[in-house]
Design a protein around this motif. Structure first.
Motif, PDB file in Angstrom:
ATOM      1  N   ASP A 186       0.850  -1.180   0.000  1.00  0.00           N
ATOM      2  CA  ASP A 186       0.000   0.000   0.000  1.00  0.00           C
ATOM      3  C   ASP A 186       0.890   1.236   0.000  1.00  0.00           C
ATOM      4  OD1 ASP A 186      -2.262   1.526  -0.003  1.00  0.00           O
ATOM      5  OD2 ASP A 186      -2.678   1.320   2.140  1.00  0.00           O
ATOM      6  N   ILE A 187       0.418   2.310  -0.647  1.00  0.00           N
ATOM      7  CA  ILE A 187       1.153   3.560  -0.708  1.00  0.00           C
ATOM      8  C   ILE A 187       0.526   4.558   0.273  1.00  0.00           C
ATOM      9  CG2 ILE A 187       1.847   5.525  -2.131  1.00  0.00           C
ATOM     10  CD1 ILE A 187       3.283   3.044  -2.952  1.00  0.00           C
ATOM     11  N   VAL A 188       1.349   5.159   1.109  1.00  0.00           N
ATOM     12  CA  VAL A 188       0.915   6.185   2.053  1.00  0.00           C
ATOM     13  C   VAL A 188       1.562   7.500   1.637  1.00  0.00           C
ATOM     14  CG1 VAL A 188       0.908   6.944   4.455  1.00  0.00           C
ATOM     15  CG2 VAL A 188       0.672   4.510   3.915  1.00  0.00           C
ATOM     16  N   ARG A 189       0.758   8.532   1.431  1.00  0.00           N
ATOM     17  CA  ARG A 189       1.260   9.848   1.017  1.00  0.00           C
ATOM     18  C   ARG A 189       1.044  10.851   2.151  1.00  0.00           C
ATOM     19  NH1 ARG A 189       2.298  10.513  -4.367  1.00  0.00           N
ATOM     20  NH2 ARG A 189       1.938   8.636  -5.640  1.00  0.00           N
ATOM     21  N   ILE A 190       2.130  11.421   2.625  1.00  0.00           N
ATOM     22  CA  ILE A 190       2.087  12.368   3.731  1.00  0.00           C
ATOM     23  C   ILE A 190       2.539  13.721   3.204  1.00  0.00           C
ATOM     24  CG2 ILE A 190       2.917  12.886   6.048  1.00  0.00           C
ATOM     25  CD1 ILE A 190       3.574   9.860   6.308  1.00  0.00           C
ATOM     26  N   PRO A 191       1.729  14.777   3.344  1.00  0.00           N
ATOM     27  CA  PRO A 191       2.117  16.092   2.808  1.00  0.00           C
ATOM     28  C   PRO A 191       3.414  16.598   3.417  1.00  0.00           C
ATOM     29  CG  PRO A 191      -0.214  16.048   3.391  1.00  0.00           C
ATOM     30  CD  PRO A 191       0.381  14.781   3.936  1.00  0.00           C
ATOM     31  N   ALA A 192       4.040  17.526   2.703  1.00  0.00           N
ATOM     32  CA  ALA A 192       5.324  18.082   3.147  1.00  0.00           C
ATOM     33  C   ALA A 192       5.209  18.813   4.473  1.00  0.00           C
ATOM     34  CB  ALA A 192       5.876  19.028   2.079  1.00  0.00           C
ATOM     35  N   GLU A 193       4.011  19.212   4.839  1.00  0.00           N
ATOM     36  CA  GLU A 193       3.828  19.934   6.109  1.00  0.00           C
ATOM     37  C   GLU A 193       4.215  19.099   7.313  1.00  0.00           C
ATOM     38  OE1 GLU A 193       1.743  22.361   3.186  1.00  0.00           O
ATOM     39  OE2 GLU A 193       1.880  20.205   3.528  1.00  0.00           O
ATOM     40  N   ILE A 194       4.476  17.824   7.141  1.00  0.00           N
ATOM     41  CA  ILE A 194       4.946  17.012   8.265  1.00  0.00           C
ATOM     42  C   ILE A 194       6.281  17.537   8.788  1.00  0.00           C
ATOM     43  CG2 ILE A 194       6.199  15.314   6.869  1.00  0.00           C
ATOM     44  CD1 ILE A 194       5.229  13.148   8.813  1.00  0.00           C
ATOM     45  N   TRP A 195       7.013  18.303   7.942  1.00  0.00           N
ATOM     46  CA  TRP A 195       8.322  18.830   8.341  1.00  0.00           C
ATOM     47  C   TRP A 195       8.218  20.211   8.987  1.00  0.00           C
ATOM     48  CZ3 TRP A 195      12.230  15.454   7.792  1.00  0.00           C
ATOM     49  CH2 TRP A 195      12.108  14.434   6.828  1.00  0.00           C
ATOM     50  N   ARG A 196       7.023  20.716   9.234  1.00  0.00           N
ATOM     51  CA  ARG A 196       6.905  22.118   9.639  1.00  0.00           C
ATOM     52  C   ARG A 196       7.467  22.388  11.034  1.00  0.00           C
ATOM     53  NH1 ARG A 196       2.040  19.632  10.193  1.00  0.00           N
ATOM     54  NH2 ARG A 196       0.712  20.103  12.020  1.00  0.00           N
ATOM     55  N   TYR A 197       7.510  21.407  11.902  1.00  0.00           N
ATOM     56  CA  TYR A 197       8.068  21.617  13.245  1.00  0.00           C
ATOM     57  C   TYR A 197       9.563  21.313  13.299  1.00  0.00           C
ATOM     58  CZ  TYR A 197       3.142  21.644  14.600  1.00  0.00           C
ATOM     59  OH  TYR A 197       1.810  21.929  14.689  1.00  0.00           O
ATOM     60  N   ASP A 198       9.985  20.326  12.550  1.00  0.00           N
ATOM     61  CA  ASP A 198      11.383  19.932  12.530  1.00  0.00           C
ATOM     62  C   ASP A 198      11.715  19.535  11.095  1.00  0.00           C
ATOM     63  OD1 ASP A 198      13.901  18.781  12.747  1.00  0.00           O
ATOM     64  OD2 ASP A 198      13.488  17.817  14.665  1.00  0.00           O
ATOM     65  N   ALA A 199      12.498  20.358  10.389  1.00  0.00           N
ATOM     66  CA  ALA A 199      12.801  20.114   8.980  1.00  0.00           C
ATOM     67  C   ALA A 199      13.958  19.151   8.794  1.00  0.00           C
ATOM     68  CB  ALA A 199      13.108  21.434   8.273  1.00  0.00           C
ATOM     69  N   GLU A 200      14.518  18.649   9.898  1.00  0.00           N
ATOM     70  CA  GLU A 200      15.659  17.751   9.793  1.00  0.00           C
ATOM     71  C   GLU A 200      15.297  16.294  10.061  1.00  0.00           C
ATOM     72  OE1 GLU A 200      18.572  19.286  12.454  1.00  0.00           O
ATOM     73  OE2 GLU A 200      18.896  21.125  11.298  1.00  0.00           O
ATOM     74  N   LYS A 201      14.314  16.071  10.904  1.00  0.00           N
ATOM     75  CA  LYS A 201      13.970  14.695  11.253  1.00  0.00           C
ATOM     76  C   LYS A 201      12.520  14.631  11.692  1.00  0.00           C
ATOM     77  CE  LYS A 201      15.403  10.861  14.269  1.00  0.00           C
ATOM     78  NZ  LYS A 201      16.368  10.434  15.319  1.00  0.00           N
TER      79      LYS A 201
END
Length: 844
Positions: free
Chosen positions: A713-728
């Motif tokens: 199955d493919i899970v797509r998570i928007p780029a906003e997941i990095w909004r709190y920590d852009a490194e990890k």
């Protein structure tokens, strides 16, 4: 439960009757790869910081939505031109009358015009500031190379201004500043007023094979010439709300910023020439035979190319030993265009076909036409006009109906260059008429690209002198879409994310938002990177429906107007309803690249399970080598038994009453509400992934979860997941199937530069001996392995996006320097080499 795991920790909650099993595998990654973080401050850059502080403030001319404002304005210039080509001297003599309309709110005291031919003066800024190296890589200096260098140093193709006068013929004061000329007005030109003036000039046309350039002539073996003439007349520079006068000097890379207007042009050439030009021919009865006029009329209703001038007629024309001494004047009219170009030769064949555009009452026919010598056959007769028609069909669907009456492709010495309704293209067959598939696709691609420029920037009239990407990058994106609709597996060189990887991780690069004359790796920066970004935006971030609607809105808002970068960025957000500031910041304002790494994956299974005597027990402790050797040494406690107390006794295993535990389990299950009992009747898998952003570019996280039953199955998570920590980031995913594998970016959508860290469990690299034994020689085998599948997908494209068959060195698993082929001196140079090089599709 996870079966067959070599390392696991288990917890059996007897009282609850729940079994949880976790498996953790962490690929080795040094924390030293990341810069140290301040111990008391959060020191990351905000990748999602809004662009409002960078973009210009909205106003009545340009709104915050990206649309033209209520008081938007632009200037206009109409031209009436008489020009003569003297074939004996290669000289153009011209006289023009210009009507300039001041539609701005400003009063103007002078006008600025472009004198582009001054680029060819030996003392031009372009020549003096050039850092090109003419010596070949092998160090050999050939006579041909010397000829080109000397020609560039000695040829003076600058324009001579003979007169500048007002409508009554009175001289006007004027000042030439390199490639610009200022005309001082006799009195201020107020808003709403117009000014009529005339210019008389001449210049010598350059030999494009020796001197290079976007214009010139080519001499064929039979002594006849093909002329492709552009930047040939003094024309108004643009005056805009954003920049005032755009009179930045023409150095060669930054192209043109021009005003729209109507043209009435009369071109006098030798009487045996066939001529193609911007606009519609006004006097066919004076320059064409009756048969040619009939063929041209027939072509309007034909779905395949019709010969207007046949190969036999062209061959007879060029073979005459006594050249005619007379001339013909061809008259063309073009409405609402920003420039005018023409091509002329006695060698030309001419074919044409009709292309229907529009629907209902707006339906009409555009004439797609190609002009080429017999040296272009059979390649040009087969593909050029069809490529024009295809471009009009595809581009019109993504933007607006093609508004002009004709679209023309001309074979000549210029590799690829665009003007309103006409373009010049270079690919051609060998002398015997044969051609490779590479040459075939080069012609199709360059025709698509150059005809496509009618939309960007000829109609969506951006500032090329400042922002190359606004026409080249956007047009290259549309070129990719058109190529993919030509045939399956079309070998597009730009557009696919995998094709940009080598450039994205190279060192010598600047942001896309860099002035045209300062761009490094020009083709990659201004063409490939923005085209790839838009393809990713369409396929991965917005989806096709949202993107296509927003992109079409941008094209229609700014049709026959002059957009700036902020207008594009704002319109795409306004029409899609998606905040894309992070995307523009990463792809257009930075040199970050995408390299996301699966740093750690933890899989846990939670399910109802009755007590079982076969439940895993703690493994026995490891006996070290020293403990084994010390076991038989004499011990003091053996000599003095009184030292031995109960703490030295080995504890007995705790007796487990399995029957009691089973009864407790049944009681627990019975106590659960029906909905909880149903919930836990299916196993629950919790997969926690830790992802490291190694490259710095924030992108959506796309994960393929591979299950124990062989499905995925493919899970797509928007780029906003990095909004709190852009490194990890850490993300836990819940499934009802056991996860046994995770692949990051499984379809190669994000231009990730290193896919070796995108797979869990990590793939072990085979030794050379093992590769030899398996008979694979380093080539990926389709066996379902995720890591090998990623390599196979990437292997479809070479470092420059060519098909694997055309780029064996890259596709057969060889590695290269981080800069790769794209990091050569030629690609780092900001200006195109004046010495013609083998054509690359989409070079202009």
């Amino acid at each position: 439960m996870i079966l067959g795991a070599s390392r696991f920790a288990s917890t059996w909650l007897a009282t609850a009757g729940l079994v949880a099993v976790a498996l953790t595998v962490a690929p080795a990654m040094s924390q030293a790869q990341l810069p140290p973080r301040s111990p008391d401050k959060f020191n990351q850059d905000d990748k999602f910081r809004q662009l409002e502080e960078i973009l210009p403030t909205p106003n009545d001319y340009r709104t915050a939505s990206g649309a033209p404002g209520a008081r938007y304005w632009q200037q206009r210039a109409d031209y009436s031109i008489d020009v003569t080509l003297d074939e004996a001297t290669n000289r153009v003599n011209g006289a023009e009358t210009i009507t300039y309309y001041n539609q701005s709110p400003d009063t103007l005291n002078y006008l600025w015009l472009q004198l582009d031919a001054n680029l060819f003066r030996p003392d031009s800024d372009s020549n003096l500031t050039s850092t090109r190296h003419f010596t070949p890589a092998g160090g050999e200096i050939t006579p041909d190379l010397v000829k080109r260098v000397v020609a560039r140093e000695q040829f003076d193709g600058g324009v001579t201004i003979e007169a500048v006068t007002d409508a009554q013929g009175r001289p006007l004061a004027h000042t030439i500043v390199k490639t610009m000329m200022r005309v001082d007005l006799p009195q201020p030109l107020k808003p709403g007023e117009q000014f009529v003036f005339g210019i008389k000039w001449h210049y010598e046309v350059n030999d494009a094979r020796l001197v290079g350039g976007r214009t010139g002539y080519e001499t064929f073996k039979d002594g006849n010439k093909v002329y492709v003439i552009a930047q040939w007349f003094p024309r108004l520079a643009a005056y805009t709300d954003a920049t005032g006068w755009q009179h930045k000097q023409y150095l060669g890379s930054g192209e043109f910023t021009l005003e729209l207007g109507d043209y009435d042009v009369r071109i006098t050439v030798p009487e045996d020439h066939i001529l193609a030009a911007t606009g519609v021919l006004q006097n066919p009865e004076e320059v064409l035979t009756e048969t040619q006029r009939q063929r041209l009329e027939q072509a309007k209703s034909s779905t395949t190319p019709v010969d207007v001038v046949t190969a036999e007629e062209a061959k007879a024309n060029e073979s005459k030993t006594d050249k005619p001494l007379g001339t013909k004047t061809w008259r063309f009219r073009a409405e609402n265009v920003r420039d005018f170009a023409f091509a002329t030769s006695r060698k030309f064949l001419w074919d044409a076909m009709g292309v229907p555009v529009g629907e209902g009452d707006d339906r009409r026919v555009v004439l797609a036409m190609s002009f080429y010598p017999n040296e272009g056959q059979p390649l040009w007769g087969t593909y050029s006009t069809h490529a024009i028609a295809h471009t009009i069909n595809v581009y019109s669907r993504f933007t607006f109906d093609y508004p002009y009456p004709v679209a023309i492709s001309v074979m000549g010495p210029v590799g690829g260059m665009e003007y309103p309704m006409i373009c010049f293209n270079g690919p051609r067959p060998q002398e015997d008429g044969s051609y490779s598939s590479r040459t075939k696709y080069a012609l199709i691609s360059v025709v698509i690209h150059e005809v496509g420029h009618n939309y960007f920037p000829m109609i969506v009239n951006s500032d090329e002198r400042q922002w190359t990407w606004m026409d080249e990058g956007i047009n290259t994106f549309l070129q990719y879409l058109a190529e993919q609709e030509w045939e399956d597996n079309y070998p597009s060189s730009r557009g696919e994310p995998t094709a940009i990887v080598e450039y994205m991780k190279s060192r010598d690069q600047v942001p896309v938002m860099t002035n045209s004359e300062s761009v490094l790796q020009f083709g990659n920066n201004a063409y490939a990177k923005p085209a790839t970004a838009l393809n990713i935006l369409r396929e991965t971030i917005l989806g096709r429906d949202l993107f296509d609607f927003a992109f079409r809105e941008y094209a229609r808002r700014w049709k026959f107007k002059r957009p700036m970068p902020a207008d594009f960025f704002r319109t795409m957000e306004d029409a899609s309803g998606v905040d894309l500031d992070w995307f523009w910041r990463g792809w257009f304002y930075s040199t970050d690249h995408c390299d996301l790494a699966l740093e750690k994956v933890t899989v846990g299974i939670l399910e109802l399970a009755p007590p079982d005597s076969s439940a895993p027990s703690e493994p026995p402790p490891v006996v070290t080598l020293a403990q084994e050797r010390n076991r038989n040494l004499p011990k003091r406690i053996d000599a003095f038994p009184e030292l031995n107390d109960q703490s030295n006794e080995t504890p007995k295993p705790t007796e487990v009453d399995l029957d009691k535990l089973k009864r407790d389990y049944e009681t627990f299950v019975e106590s659960l509400p029906p909905e909880d009992r149903h919930l836990f009747s299916t196993p629950h898998c919790f997969t926690t992934v830790e992802i490291r952003n190694v490259g710095g570019l924030v992108m959506p996280v796309i994960l393929e979860l591979q299950f124990a039953d062989g499905t995925s199955d493919i899970v797509r998570i928007p780029a906003e997941i990095w909004r709190y920590d852009a490194e990890k980031v850490t993300k836990t995913l819940h499934t009802t199937k056991e996860v046994v594998g995770v692949v990051l970016d499984p379809r190669l959508e994000t231009a990730d530069v290193d896919t070796s860290n995108n797979v869990w469990p990590p793939k072990e690299a085979k030794s050379r001996f093992q590769l030899f034994k398996s008979g694979r020689n380093g080539n990926a085998q389709v066996n379902g392995d995720a890591a090998e599948r990623l390599e196979q997908l990437r292997g479809r494209f070479g470092s420059r996006g060519r098909p694997a068959a055309a780029n064996n060195a890259e596709s057969n698993g060889r590695t290269r320097d981080a800069g790769g082929e794209t990091n050569t001196e030629a690609n780092r140079r900001p200006n195109p080499d004046p010495v013609p090089a083998p054509h690359r599709p989409g070079s202009d």
